[in-house]
Motif scaffolding. Structure first.
Motif: not given
Length: 216
Positions: A186, A188, A209, A211
């Motif tokens: 992940y 941010s 986020n 991924y």
């Protein structure tokens, strides 16, 4: 000597050209903010594409290392994080490494006609990431771990069997006893121009986020 008079047609042409220039300046002043507003998202989109490519490479390399390296998952995750600049993985990133196995269940008395369920037998969370406050996003493979050890391992997982949690990956693909490793990452993503708007137009939001996951 009397000054030469400028012909009326010449004056009209000059006046028309001056008016056209003035209109062009006004139109440019009106359209410039819109052009800038439409250009700014390209910067964030380019940064997001770069970040996503880094995450994809991270999970691919991580899954390969987890399946064949004698190093612990925590050492592997620390090594992977060192390869991610310009991303600030230590502050804004999280990595999960999960070991998944196919487990035959509900067999008949002859031991046939079994159903194979993918179960999580190990899971590790990177201890060096997500220092921006708040709770890091949970694993999409298995997000139900309630206790994490000092080495980042999920300490609440039972021994492999019918009580093991189901892995949300590759359903129906594994055979009994087959083991795979799954690495998830992940990030941010912080947009430079998030919240910027002009009238009814507003900047699109990416994330929050990013991924990526890879199975090996």
């Amino acid at each position: 000597m009397r000054p030469a008079l400028i012909p009326r047609r010449t004056l009209q042409r000059r006046t028309r050209r001056d008016a056209e220039r003035g209109i062009a300046v006004i139109e440019f002043a009106i359209l410039l903010p819109i052009f800038v507003f439409l250009t700014l998202p390209l910067i964030d989109f380019a940064r997001a594409i770069q970040a996503n490519l880094i995450l994809v490479n991270l999970t691919r390399e991580g899954a390969s290392l987890a399946s064949r390296s004698p190093q612990t998952p925590q050492v592997i995750m620390n090594s992977l994080a060192q390869t991610t600049p310009p991303l600030d993985m230590g502050r804004r990133g999280m990595i999960y490494v999960s070991r998944v196995m196919g487990n035959a269940e509900n067999c008949n008395k002859a031991g046939t006609n079994c159903t194979v369920r993918n179960i999580v037998i190990e899971q590790y969370r990177w201890t060096g990431g997500w220092n921006i406050g708040g709770t890091a996003p949970a694993s999409k493979i298995y997000g139900g771990c309630s206790r994490w050890g000092n080495d980042g391992s999920c300490t609440g997982l039972p021994a492999a069997g019918t009580s093991s949690p189901t892995a949300n990956t590759m359903p129906g693909k594994l055979s009994d006893g087959q083991v795979i490793w799954v690495v998830e990452s992940y990030y941010s993503f912080n947009m430079f121009f998030q919240g910027l708007g002009i009238g009814a137009l507003s900047m699109p939001t990416l994330g929050p986020n990013l991924y990526s996951s890879t199975v090996f």
